[in-house]
Design a protein around this motif. Structure first.
Motif, mmCIF file in Angstrom:
data_model
loop_
_atom_site.group_PDB
_atom_site.id
_atom_site.type_symbol
_atom_site.label_atom_id
_atom_site.label_comp_id
_atom_site.label_asym_id
_atom_site.label_seq_id
_atom_site.Cartn_x
_atom_site.Cartn_y
_atom_site.Cartn_z
ATOM 1 N N GLN A 1 0.842 -1.200 0.000
ATOM 2 C CA GLN A 1 0.000 0.000 0.000
ATOM 3 C C GLN A 1 0.877 1.251 0.000
ATOM 4 N N ILE A 2 1.894 1.250 0.848
ATOM 5 C CA ILE A 2 2.800 2.397 0.942
ATOM 6 C C ILE A 2 3.561 2.590 -0.366
ATOM 7 N N ALA A 3 4.108 1.512 -0.898
ATOM 8 C CA ALA A 3 4.886 1.594 -2.136
ATOM 9 C C ALA A 3 4.030 2.104 -3.293
ATOM 10 N N GLU A 4 2.821 1.586 -3.422
ATOM 11 C CA GLU A 4 1.945 2.015 -4.524
ATOM 12 C C GLU A 4 1.586 3.496 -4.412
ATOM 13 N N ASP B 1 4.336 12.193 -17.836
ATOM 14 C CA ASP B 1 3.364 13.088 -18.463
ATOM 15 C C ASP B 1 2.260 12.323 -19.179
ATOM 16 N N SER B 2 2.486 11.077 -19.443
ATOM 17 C CA SER B 2 1.523 10.290 -20.177
ATOM 18 C C SER B 2 0.334 9.919 -19.292
ATOM 19 N N VAL B 3 -0.838 10.381 -19.692
ATOM 20 C CA VAL B 3 -2.054 10.008 -18.974
ATOM 21 C C VAL B 3 -2.229 8.494 -19.035
ATOM 22 N N ALA B 4 -1.887 7.899 -20.156
ATOM 23 C CA ALA B 4 -2.022 6.449 -20.303
ATOM 24 C C ALA B 4 -1.153 5.710 -19.284
ATOM 25 N N ALA B 5 0.056 6.204 -19.050
ATOM 26 C CA ALA B 5 0.943 5.557 -18.086
ATOM 27 C C ALA B 5 0.390 5.687 -16.672
ATOM 28 N N ARG B 6 -0.174 6.838 -16.354
ATOM 29 C CA ARG B 6 -0.750 7.023 -15.023
ATOM 30 C C ARG B 6 -2.040 6.236 -14.870
ATOM 31 N N MET B 7 -2.831 6.135 -15.938
ATOM 32 C CA MET B 7 -4.056 5.318 -15.888
ATOM 33 C C MET B 7 -3.714 3.845 -15.673
ATOM 34 N N GLN B 8 -2.608 3.421 -16.253
ATOM 35 C CA GLN B 8 -2.167 2.033 -16.080
ATOM 36 C C GLN B 8 -1.923 1.721 -14.606
ATOM 37 N N GLN B 9 -1.414 2.680 -13.858
ATOM 38 C CA GLN B 9 -1.190 2.470 -12.431
ATOM 39 C C GLN B 9 -2.502 2.359 -11.666
ATOM 40 N N LEU B 10 -3.540 3.006 -12.163
ATOM 41 C CA LEU B 10 -4.848 2.987 -11.512
ATOM 42 C C LEU B 10 -5.676 1.761 -11.898
ATOM 43 N N GLU B 11 -5.337 1.138 -13.002
ATOM 44 C CA GLU B 11 -6.120 0.036 -13.549
ATOM 45 C C GLU B 11 -6.457 -1.078 -12.551
ATOM 46 N N PRO B 12 -5.494 -1.600 -11.774
ATOM 47 C CA PRO B 12 -5.853 -2.676 -10.842
ATOM 48 C C PRO B 12 -6.917 -2.263 -9.820
ATOM 49 N N ALA B 13 -6.832 -1.051 -9.312
ATOM 50 C CA ALA B 13 -7.819 -0.588 -8.338
ATOM 51 C C ALA B 13 -9.192 -0.414 -8.993
ATOM 52 N N HIS C 1 -16.147 -5.494 -7.239
ATOM 53 C CA HIS C 1 -16.936 -5.343 -6.016
ATOM 54 C C HIS C 1 -18.331 -4.809 -6.335
ATOM 55 N N GLY C 2 -18.411 -3.833 -7.231
ATOM 56 C CA GLY C 2 -19.709 -3.282 -7.623
ATOM 57 C C GLY C 2 -20.621 -4.334 -8.236
ATOM 58 N N ARG C 3 -20.042 -5.171 -9.100
ATOM 59 C CA ARG C 3 -20.844 -6.252 -9.709
ATOM 60 C C ARG C 3 -21.297 -7.253 -8.654
ATOM 61 N N GLU C 4 -20.397 -7.628 -7.750
ATOM 62 C CA GLU C 4 -20.742 -8.591 -6.699
ATOM 63 C C GLU C 4 -21.859 -8.060 -5.805
ATOM 64 N N LEU C 5 -21.842 -6.761 -5.537
ATOM 65 C CA LEU C 5 -22.871 -6.144 -4.702
ATOM 66 C C LEU C 5 -24.115 -5.768 -5.500
ATOM 67 N N GLU C 6 -24.078 -6.003 -6.809
ATOM 68 C CA GLU C 6 -25.189 -5.695 -7.720
ATOM 69 C C GLU C 6 -25.623 -4.235 -7.591
ATOM 70 N N LEU C 7 -24.629 -3.347 -7.591
ATOM 71 C CA LEU C 7 -24.895 -1.916 -7.503
ATOM 72 C C LEU C 7 -25.118 -1.332 -8.889
ATOM 73 N N PRO C 8 -26.002 -0.342 -9.001
ATOM 74 C CA PRO C 8 -26.217 0.308 -10.297
ATOM 75 C C PRO C 8 -24.955 1.065 -10.731
ATOM 76 N N VAL C 9 -24.580 0.895 -11.970
ATOM 77 C CA VAL C 9 -23.367 1.510 -12.509
ATOM 78 C C VAL C 9 -23.381 3.019 -12.328
ATOM 79 N N ASP C 10 -24.528 3.652 -12.594
ATOM 80 C CA ASP C 10 -24.589 5.110 -12.489
ATOM 81 C C ASP C 10 -24.340 5.591 -11.058
ATOM 82 N N ARG C 11 -24.783 4.850 -10.057
ATOM 83 C CA ARG C 11 -24.542 5.236 -8.659
ATOM 84 C C ARG C 11 -23.065 5.080 -8.298
ATOM 85 N N VAL C 12 -22.450 4.002 -8.774
ATOM 86 C CA VAL C 12 -21.031 3.778 -8.500
ATOM 87 C C VAL C 12 -20.195 4.878 -9.156
#
Length: 130
Positions: free
Chosen positions: A19-22, A87-99, A106-117
């Motif tokens: 968590q700290i490293a990420e 500077d690459s948004v794509a490179a920074r988005m790649q770091q966010l991808e796993p989360a 989790h949203g699918r498992e909880l059957e939450l509406p996409v728009d609310r999430v």
């Protein structure tokens, strides 16, 4: 950098050192931590979050091995001088991808509406202290 700016959640399945490293990787990649910026000492981070100093040391050592951090004699750890903001948004988005994938699962498992999430995610992104 203040040690309390890091967020540690022992309840997460992800190990605390990871968590700290990420978080530090993201802060460096986004340019919020710049080359030469000093990091809080292992003891400061451990005390601020009531965690084992070896946990913090492991995160710092991993980032040092990756070239994200460097050890400055007599001064502790700092962001490596040769690291620059991605500077690459794509490179920074790649770091966010796993989360994002995890949140979507989790949203699918909880059957939450996409728009609310998505609305809640937007709220969180727009908060000043998120």
């Amino acid at each position: 950098m203040d040690a309390r700016l890091l967020h540690v959640n022992p309840a997460l399945p992800e190990p605390i050192y990871r968590q700290i490293a990420e978080q530090l990787r993201r802060l460096v990649s986004a340019g919020q931590l710049r080359p030469g910026d000093a990091l809080p000492s292992v003891r400061e981070v451990a005390a601020a979050h009531a965690i084992n100093p070896m946990t913090v040391s492991r995160a710092y050592s991993q980032l040092e091995a990756e070239g994200v951090l460097e050890r400055l004699r007599g001064k502790g750890m700092a962001v490596a001088a040769r690291r620059q903001r991605s500077d690459s948004v794509a490179a920074r988005m790649q770091q966010l991808e796993p989360a994002l994938r995890e949140a979507a699962r989790h949203g699918r498992e909880l059957e939450l509406p996409v728009d609310r999430v998505l609305a809640r995610l937007r709220q969180l992104l727009e908060e000043d202290d998120a």
